[in-house]
Design a protein around this motif. Structure first.
Motif, PDB file in Angstrom:
ATOM      1  N   LEU A   1       5.236   4.568 -12.929  1.00  0.00           N
ATOM      2  CA  LEU A   1       4.992   2.887 -13.287  1.00  0.00           C
ATOM      3  C   LEU A   1       5.120   1.860 -12.922  1.00  0.00           C
ATOM      4  N   ARG A   2       6.359   1.964 -12.761  1.00  0.00           N
ATOM      5  CA  ARG A   2       6.885   0.602 -12.053  1.00  0.00           C
ATOM      6  C   ARG A   2       7.256   0.501 -11.063  1.00  0.00           C
ATOM      7  N   ILE A   3       6.449   1.351 -10.136  1.00  0.00           N
ATOM      8  CA  ILE A   3       6.573   1.209  -8.447  1.00  0.00           C
ATOM      9  C   ILE A   3       4.930   0.870  -8.923  1.00  0.00           C
TER      10      ILE A   3
ATOM     11  N   PHE B   1       0.564  -1.270   0.352  1.00  0.00           N
ATOM     12  CA  PHE B   1       0.253  -0.065   0.015  1.00  0.00           C
ATOM     13  C   PHE B   1       0.977   1.340  -0.686  1.00  0.00           C
ATOM     14  N   LEU B   2       2.595   0.910   0.622  1.00  0.00           N
ATOM     15  CA  LEU B   2       3.039   2.518   1.387  1.00  0.00           C
ATOM     16  C   LEU B   2       3.274   2.546  -0.121  1.00  0.00           C
ATOM     17  N   PHE B   3       4.142   1.343  -0.886  1.00  0.00           N
ATOM     18  CA  PHE B   3       4.533   2.021  -2.351  1.00  0.00           C
ATOM     19  C   PHE B   3       3.738   1.936  -3.452  1.00  0.00           C
ATOM     20  N   LEU B   4       2.257   2.170  -3.762  1.00  0.00           N
ATOM     21  CA  LEU B   4       1.282   2.150  -4.052  1.00  0.00           C
ATOM     22  C   LEU B   4       0.589   3.751  -4.503  1.00  0.00           C
ATOM     23  N   VAL B   5       0.752   4.011  -3.213  1.00  0.00           N
ATOM     24  CA  VAL B   5       1.063   5.623  -2.656  1.00  0.00           C
ATOM     25  C   VAL B   5       1.303   6.328  -3.174  1.00  0.00           C
ATOM     26  N   LEU B   6       3.202   5.947  -3.105  1.00  0.00           N
ATOM     27  CA  LEU B   6       3.824   6.280  -3.711  1.00  0.00           C
ATOM     28  C   LEU B   6       4.168   6.511  -5.556  1.00  0.00           C
TER      29      LEU B   6
END
Length: 239
Positions: free
Chosen positions: A116-118, A95-100
């Protein structure tokens, strides 16, 4: 672009609730609940870490923690703890990676492919989080059901019989949500990544052709004397 934003936000909502469901289910006390509520004056719940008894009449709850994690516990309890904690960590980081990786977040604004890679990495983490989550919760529920069915089959009554409770259901829901959000991010974001890469590769020859044309135009505007001097300098350099 609008579809991309929509998919990101939908994936973010599912990831948020899925991670929350997994964390809540891990640290709540109702994985098992007594199945004979009509005959009891109290509701008994067992979790992964403690057991609670709630009086039906006055609502007073009393909880007893299990022994230390180093104590001898059943295999079902130990493995479910390990799998749910792993699911919590992976879903939280996903979830944290998706927010970034969201386009509305001002993180690496000039690197759309990196964002997009994140998003892809967060999707993979969420998929990985769903695997131990669904394994632990379903296995725990099936084990409780099999134990209760075997007691009923052999007409064994121990005073209290359990069925799986809302914490176990919450773990299943969070795991399915991780699978859904992870699949949405990995599949759909990969398509956007391919289209973005194609646009970048098609823009590169245009830039190259533009720079070559500018070089030709610059050479055309140079005086003949400068052109001859440059040629002599090139010959001297090669010699």
């Amino acid at each position: 672009a609008g579809m991309k934003f929509f998919l990101q936000y939908v994936g973010c909502i599912f990831a948020f609730f899925s991670a929350g469901f997994l964390i809540i289910s891990t640290w709540t006390d109702c994985w098992m609940v007594n199945a004979d509520d009509s005959l009891e004056v109290s509701t008994k719940c067992r979790g992964l870490w403690w057991e609670c008894v709630t009086n039906v009449f006055d609502g007073i709850q009393t909880c007893d923690e299990y022994d230390s994690i180093y104590a001898e516990h059943s295999v079902k309890l130990v493995l479910t703890r390990a799998m749910m904690i792993t699911a919590d960590i992976l879903s939280g980081f996903g979830f944290l990676f998706l927010v970034l990786g969201l386009d509305c977040v001002k993180f690496l604004p000039d690197e759309p492919l990196t964002k997009l890679r994140i998003c892809l990495a967060s999707g993979v983490m969420l998929l990985l989080a769903g695997l131990p989550g669904i394994t632990g919760s379903v296995w725990y529920a099936v084990d409780v059901y099999v134990e209760r069915s075997s007691l009923l089959l052999h007409n064994v009554f121990l005073g209290i019989q359990y069925k799986f409770g809302w914490s176990c259901w919450l773990g299943m829901a969070g795991s399915f949500g991780c699978f859904l959000s992870g699949s949405l991010l990995t599949c759909c974001m990969y398509l956007f990544r391919e289209s973005s890469s194609g646009r970048l590769h098609s823009a590169y020859p245009l830039r190259k052709g533009y720079s070559s044309a500018m070089t030709v135009v610059t050479n055309l505007h140079l005086p003949s004397s400068q052109t001859a001097t440059s040629k002599m300098y090139a010959v001297d350099t090669r010699v």
